[in-house]
Design a protein around this motif. Structure first.
Motif, PDB file in Angstrom:
ATOM      1  N   ARG A 163       0.813  -1.218   0.000  1.00 32.50           N
ATOM      2  CA  ARG A 163       0.000   0.000   0.000  1.00 32.50           C
ATOM      3  C   ARG A 163       0.847   1.269   0.000  1.00 32.50           C
ATOM      4  O   ARG A 163       0.397   2.315  -0.447  1.00 32.50           O
ATOM      5  N   LEU A 171      18.974  -1.326  15.759  1.00 27.38           N
ATOM      6  CA  LEU A 171      18.596  -2.718  15.979  1.00 27.38           C
ATOM      7  C   LEU A 171      18.858  -3.093  17.433  1.00 27.38           C
ATOM      8  O   LEU A 171      19.769  -2.544  18.064  1.00 27.38           O
ATOM      9  N   ASN A 192       1.897  -8.691   6.205  1.00 25.63           N
ATOM     10  CA  ASN A 192       1.461  -7.304   6.427  1.00 25.63           C
ATOM     11  C   ASN A 192       2.023  -6.687   7.698  1.00 25.63           C
ATOM     12  O   ASN A 192       1.715  -5.553   8.018  1.00 25.63           O
TER      13      ASN A 192
HETATM   14  C1  LIG Z   1      10.651   0.361  16.912  1.00 21.85           C
HETATM   15  C2  LIG Z   1      10.847  -1.035  16.400  1.00 21.85           C
HETATM   16  C3  LIG Z   1      12.106  -1.614  16.381  1.00 21.85           C
HETATM   17  C4  LIG Z   1      12.310  -2.910  15.941  1.00 21.85           C
HETATM   18  N1  LIG Z   1      13.564  -3.457  16.027  1.00 21.85           N
HETATM   19  C5  LIG Z   1      13.775  -4.706  15.571  1.00 21.85           C
HETATM   20  C6  LIG Z   1      15.061  -5.308  15.632  1.00 21.85           C
HETATM   21  O1  LIG Z   1      15.999  -4.751  16.194  1.00 21.85           O
HETATM   22  N2  LIG Z   1      15.245  -6.525  15.078  1.00 21.85           N
HETATM   23  C7  LIG Z   1      14.204  -7.169  14.462  1.00 21.85           C
HETATM   24  O2  LIG Z   1      14.417  -8.244  13.914  1.00 21.85           O
HETATM   25  N3  LIG Z   1      12.970  -6.645  14.437  1.00 21.85           N
HETATM   26  C8  LIG Z   1      12.734  -5.440  14.977  1.00 21.85           C
HETATM   27  N4  LIG Z   1      11.472  -4.905  14.948  1.00 21.85           N
HETATM   28  C9  LIG Z   1      10.381  -5.708  14.384  1.00 21.85           C
HETATM   29  C10 LIG Z   1      10.050  -5.305  12.940  1.00 21.85           C
HETATM   30  O3  LIG Z   1       8.679  -5.245  12.868  1.00 21.85           O
HETATM   31  C11 LIG Z   1      10.612  -6.324  11.955  1.00 21.85           C
HETATM   32  O4  LIG Z   1      12.009  -6.200  11.906  1.00 21.85           O
HETATM   33  C12 LIG Z   1      10.161  -6.163  10.509  1.00 21.85           C
HETATM   34  O5  LIG Z   1       9.983  -4.818  10.169  1.00 21.85           O
HETATM   35  C13 LIG Z   1       8.927  -6.926  10.204  1.00 21.85           C
HETATM   36  O6  LIG Z   1       8.718  -6.880   8.815  1.00 21.85           O
HETATM   37  P1  LIG Z   1       7.347  -7.253   8.148  1.00 21.85           P
HETATM   38  O7  LIG Z   1       7.593  -7.257   6.681  1.00 21.85           O
HETATM   39  O8  LIG Z   1       6.830  -8.495   8.761  1.00 21.85           O
HETATM   40  O9  LIG Z   1       6.349  -6.097   8.557  1.00 21.85           O
HETATM   41  P2  LIG Z   1       6.382  -4.570   8.153  1.00 21.85           P
HETATM   42  O10 LIG Z   1       7.763  -4.075   8.126  1.00 21.85           O
HETATM   43  O11 LIG Z   1       5.393  -3.895   9.011  1.00 21.85           O
HETATM   44  O12 LIG Z   1       5.861  -4.562   6.647  1.00 21.85           O
HETATM   45  C14 LIG Z   1       4.517  -4.836   6.315  1.00 21.85           C
HETATM   46  C15 LIG Z   1       4.208  -4.179   4.980  1.00 21.85           C
HETATM   47  O13 LIG Z   1       2.909  -4.586   4.554  1.00 21.85           O
HETATM   48  C16 LIG Z   1       2.214  -3.471   4.038  1.00 21.85           C
HETATM   49  N5  LIG Z   1       0.794  -3.728   4.179  1.00 21.85           N
HETATM   50  C17 LIG Z   1       0.103  -3.945   5.332  1.00 21.85           C
HETATM   51  N6  LIG Z   1      -1.205  -4.161   5.070  1.00 21.85           N
HETATM   52  C18 LIG Z   1      -1.348  -4.083   3.721  1.00 21.85           C
HETATM   53  C19 LIG Z   1      -2.467  -4.205   2.836  1.00 21.85           C
HETATM   54  N7  LIG Z   1      -3.698  -4.462   3.290  1.00 21.85           N
HETATM   55  N8  LIG Z   1      -2.244  -4.074   1.514  1.00 21.85           N
HETATM   56  C20 LIG Z   1      -0.987  -3.817   1.036  1.00 21.85           C
HETATM   57  N9  LIG Z   1       0.077  -3.684   1.825  1.00 21.85           N
HETATM   58  C21 LIG Z   1      -0.094  -3.817   3.157  1.00 21.85           C
HETATM   59  C22 LIG Z   1       2.710  -2.314   4.867  1.00 21.85           C
HETATM   60  O14 LIG Z   1       2.540  -1.092   4.198  1.00 21.85           O
HETATM   61  C23 LIG Z   1       4.178  -2.667   5.072  1.00 21.85           C
HETATM   62  O15 LIG Z   1       4.999  -2.121   4.075  1.00 21.85           O
HETATM   63  C24 LIG Z   1      11.227  -3.621  15.437  1.00 21.85           C
HETATM   64  C25 LIG Z   1       9.964  -3.052  15.439  1.00 21.85           C
HETATM   65  C26 LIG Z   1       9.760  -1.795  15.952  1.00 21.85           C
HETATM   66  C27 LIG Z   1       8.377  -1.269  16.030  1.00 21.85           C
END
Ligand SMILES: Cc1cc2nc3c(=O)[nH]c(=O)nc-3n(C[C@H](O)[C@H](O)[C@H](O)COP(=O)(O)OP(=O)(O)OC[C@H]3O[C@@H](n4cnc5c(N)ncnc54)[C@H](O)[C@@H]3O)c2cc1C
Ligand SMILES: NC(=O)c1ccc[n+]([C@@H]2O[C@H](COP(=O)([O-])OP(=O)(O)OC[C@H]3O[C@@H](n4cnc5c(N)ncnc54)[C@H](OP(=O)(O)O)[C@@H]3O)[C@@H](O)[C@H]2O)c1
Lengths: 268, 453
Positions: B44, B67, B154
């Motif tokens: 999105r 991190l 997501n």
């Molecule tokens: C402050 C903070 C620090 C963190 N530090 C660490 C760390 O040190 N080490 C670690 O491993 N993890 C860490 N994390 C966890 C972090 O969430 C993960 O590292 C990683 O970003 C997860 O990736 P993801 O792709 O699962 O989710 P996200 O990065 O949230 O990506 C999800 C994507 O899906 C898209 N999306 C969602 N719904 C829809 C929809 N309906 N249609 C189309 N697109 C959609 C969003 O726009 C987004 O781009 C941290 C989190 C936070 C909040």
């Protein structure tokens, strides 16, 4: 061997960084071909590919790079050497390239590439005169050059002779100059040629080409066949050449065959 | 129904749909492509990186985010972070890493940016109808396409979990959720109350200690604060050394207490509440500075918030404080608005029940990647999850009998195999795993799914 996903050694003892020497030759126009990363065998460094192969690959449109393993050529020394560290060096360089790279390993560099392939999904891989099964290579080395090989068994220096590295066509002077550049490798790394765990399977299903010479006195023909069949093929052969395919008199033939294969495998 | 009411469903054949182009979605696209699948990924936002892309409105990162998991335990297992980077890279480096990953593996051509998934509905034969629409100003109508499988990536760190406090409407200060907190300019010279003792709450409390006029830190329980370094090495690497030699949990808990006694000593002396649970029983907090600033008097630990009242915040011990800014770092909730809850076997609280936190139990072509909290980085776990999903989908297509046998064996595996940790029972621990136990379970599955030699 299977892919292991629990990797304590890598998590708890990361390979320490070093500065790395990289020689490059780039095509005039980037037509989107995958970069090719050449990995030298033991004793050799980036210079061995800078001599002919890098330029040839670039002329045919491939961004071409060669690295020197840690402790060789212009790369920094490190207290930590050996297959894992060398494979780490290769993967670091490959991952820094803008596109998925083709890995080409020569001699023991092919063994390093096999280990790197388990940690990096290369676009394709080429094992040139691969020293991957240690025992047959040791046998061949003992037959071809007992005096240069025996000291290595006791942890001393492995010396490669002109007869092992080059065919009869390379001018004597040139051969002597190359042989004099061959560097000493750490004892542990030498031993790992014979005593190593088989590499885990390559990740990302890369096509693999094996090439070599039936007259190579480092890699016996049977070993070439065995390596090639592990990847479901037969080796491409360049009779009359020595182990150092990239420096020997007819260096164009293997690199051209390699690039022809790449053209086919990575057709845009 | 007339033809006009039935939107045209475009059949994408054997292609797989991936939702999200954060770390989890990118690795899913890459690994599915490596296994020979056509992939359409919908994102999105207009760029990759998900949570790590601070340009995204929903990004939970703030200026000082680094991190908490060290490099070797965070990077994808087949695409290392550069040697020259520090042990704990900054969030901007993590974003550039994900951008380079997308570039290196040529993933962008498979991602439809600015396209939000609105609905994912089961169709005949285990297939899925995915309805999307454009999020740009141009908007664009809805569009439905049919896929052989759907991989949901997501993320679960973007929908704020905001406590419902009595009296908030009367509060005269500023109350925000941490997701809206970007940099300490907001805190400068203010009296700040930070609520929540997760990593976000602790980081923001530390920033407030450095920038604000005063900082209260409210937690509803005591925690174990792990330092970033132990014996000169990143603490997670030292912890894995213990796991490597299979040190029993009891021994690791004893060692943890020992180390804490030798470094910080008794937290009560600092005015911090004693933990109400043993070490390793809550999601690790990795922060060397929180206790440091408490010791300097720059952070005042306080108990839970009871209610808001005009200029005041009343705490559970009856104390009243007057903060200008309240940052609720109370975490996030998973949200799957585009999926009917029963597809993920979610209960009334919205907690999905998935095999290995990844595979829908009753829908073999539906999987979720990255729905985990671990004592290590998420990227490697998401990588292996997506390799497992790709292998699973491949096996289903090429050897249905073997696939059925694997499904049968897996469905009888006890839950405790992959979520052995006992944790404090709050929603943030729904997906808590030990990365080693979890990866061992994935290893078993990956081996079962290996194509026959
Ligand atoms: C402050 C903070 C620090 C963190 N530090 C660490 C760390 O040190 N080490 C670690 O491993 N993890 C860490 N994390 C966890 C972090 O969430 C993960 O590292 C990683 O970003 C997860 O990736 P993801 O792709 O699962 O989710 P996200 O990065 O949230 O990506 C999800 C994507 O899906 C898209 N999306 C969602 N719904 C829809 C929809 N309906 N249609 C189309 N697109 C959609 C969003 O726009 C987004 O781009 C941290 C989190 C936070 C909040
Ligand atoms: N790399 C980094 O530096 C970094 C920084 C921040 C976050 N992260 C990661 O991002 C994820 C989210 O972390 P997070 O800190 O935002 O959220 P979190 O881990 O869910 O922590 C939320 C905190 O708020 C408390 N809380 C929740 N609801 C509450 C309520 N109603 N009243 C009072 N307190 C309440 C929780 O207490 P309980 O203990 O009772 O549940 C917990 O202390 C985690 O995986 C974390 O590791 C990493």
């Amino acid at each position: 061997m299977r892919t292991r996903v629990v990797r304590f050694a890598e998590w708890t003892r990361p390979v320490p960084p070093v500065t790395r020497e990289i020689a490059s030759a780039l095509p005039e126009d980037d037509e989107g071909r995958p970069p090719v990363l050449f990995v030298p065998g033991y004793g050799h460094a980036a210079w061995a590919f800078a001599e002919h192969w890098l330029g040839r690959a670039a002329a045919r449109g491939y961004p071409a790079h060669a690295l020197s393993l840690r402790g060789t050529g212009g790369s920094g020394a490190s207290p930590v050497t050996g297959l894992r560290a060398y494979a780490h060096d290769v993967v670091q360089v490959a991952a820094a390239l803008p596109r998925r790279a083709v890995l080409v390993g020569h001699g023991a560099g092919a063994l390093v590439v096999q280990h790197a392939l388990a940690r990096y999904p290369a676009r394709a891989a080429v094992l040139a005169a691969p020293v991957v099964d240690g025992w047959p290579a040791l046998g061949a080395a003992l037959r071809a050059n007992p005096l240069g090989t025996l000291p290595a068994l006791a942890g001393g220096r492995l010396r490669l002779s002109r007869r092992q590295l080059f065919g009869p066509d390379l001018p004597e002077e040139q051969a002597a100059a190359y042989v004099s550049r061959v560097e000493r490798m750490p004892a542990r790394a030498q031993w790992q040629l014979v005593l190593h765990r088989a590499a885990e399977p390559a990740v990302g299903h890369p096509p693999v080409l094996v090439l070599g010479s039936p007259d190579d006195r480092v890699v016996p023909r049977s070993s070439l066949d065995r390596t090639a069949s592990r990847y479901g093929g037969a080796p491409l052969l360049f009779p009359g050449m020595g182990h150092d395919l990239m420096l020997d008199a007819r260096w164009e033939e293997p690199i051209d065959a390699l690039l022809d294969w790449l053209d086919k495998e990575t057709a845009l | 129904m007339s033809d006009d009411d039935t939107p045209h469903v475009h059949d994408r054949g054997d292609a797989v749909c991936v939702i999200g182009a954060g770390a989890s979605g990118l690795t899913a696209v890459k690994n599915l492509r490596e296994h020979g699948f056509d992939v359409d990924c919908y994102e999105r936002e207009t760029s990759v990186g998900g949570a790590w892309n601070w340009r995204h409105d929903r990004s939970p990162v703030y200026a000082s985010t680094h991190l908490i998991s060290s490099k070797p335990l965070t990077q994808f297992p087949d695409f290392p972070m550069p040697d020259g980077w520090p042990d704990y890279p900054h969030h901007a480096q993590v974003l550039s890493y994900l951008e380079r990953y997308a570039e290196h593996f040529d993933l962008r051509p498979h991602v439809w940016f600015g396209t939000e998934v609105l609905r994912v509905e089961p169709a005949d034969g285990g297939r899925w109808d995915v309805t999307t629409h454009g999020t740009g100003t141009a908007g664009g109508g809805e569009r439905t396409q049919r896929y052989a499988a759907v991989v949901v990536a997501n993320g679960h760190n973007w929908a704020p979990k905001m406590p419902a406090y009595p009296g908030v409407e009367s509060f005269r200060g500023r109350l925000i959720h941490a997701s809206a907190y970007k940099d300490p300019a907001l805190l400068r010279g203010k009296k700040v109350l930070v609520v929540g003792g997760g990593n976000t709450g602790c980081d923001i409390a530390v920033e407030a200690a450095q920038q604000a006029a005063a900082c209260w830190h409210s937690t509803r329980r005591g925690y174990w604060y792990a330092p970033k370094y132990l014996m000169g090495r990143p603490a997670d690497q030292v912890n894995d050394e213990l796991l490597r030699w299979r040190a029993p949990l009891r021994l690791r808990q004893w060692l943890y207490r020992r180390v804490q006694r030798l470094t910080i000593g008794d937290v009560a002396r600092f005015g911090l509440p004693a933990p109400d649970h043993r070490p390793y029983e809550s999601h690790p907090i990795v922060n060397s500075l929180l206790v440091h600033y408490v010791g300097h008097g720059r952070i005042v630990p306080v108990p839970d918030v009871a209610r808001f009242d005009g200029p005041h915040v009343e705490l559970s011990d009856g104390r009243r404080i007057e903060p200008d800014v309240v940052v609720a770092a109370t975490g996030y909730l998973p949200r799957f608005e585009f999926l009917a809850p029963e597809l993920l076997d979610a209960d009334d609280t919205g907690r999905p029940d998935l095999h290995l936190h990844a595979f829908a139990r009753r829908h073999p072509t539906l999987a979720v990647v990255g729905l985990l909290q671990a004592d290590a980085g998420i990227f490697p776990l998401a990588h292996w999850q997506s390799v497992a999903v790709a292998r699973w989908l491949r096996l289903r297509a090429t050897a249905p009998d073997r696939a059925a046998a694997v499904q049968d064996r897996e469905s009888h595996r006890p839950l405790r195999r992959w979520s052995r940790t006992t944790v404090v029972d709050t929603s943030r621990h729904w997906f808590e795993v030990s990365h080693t136990d979890y990866l061992r379970s994935l290893q078993t599955l990956l081996d079962e799914l290996e194509p026959a030699a």
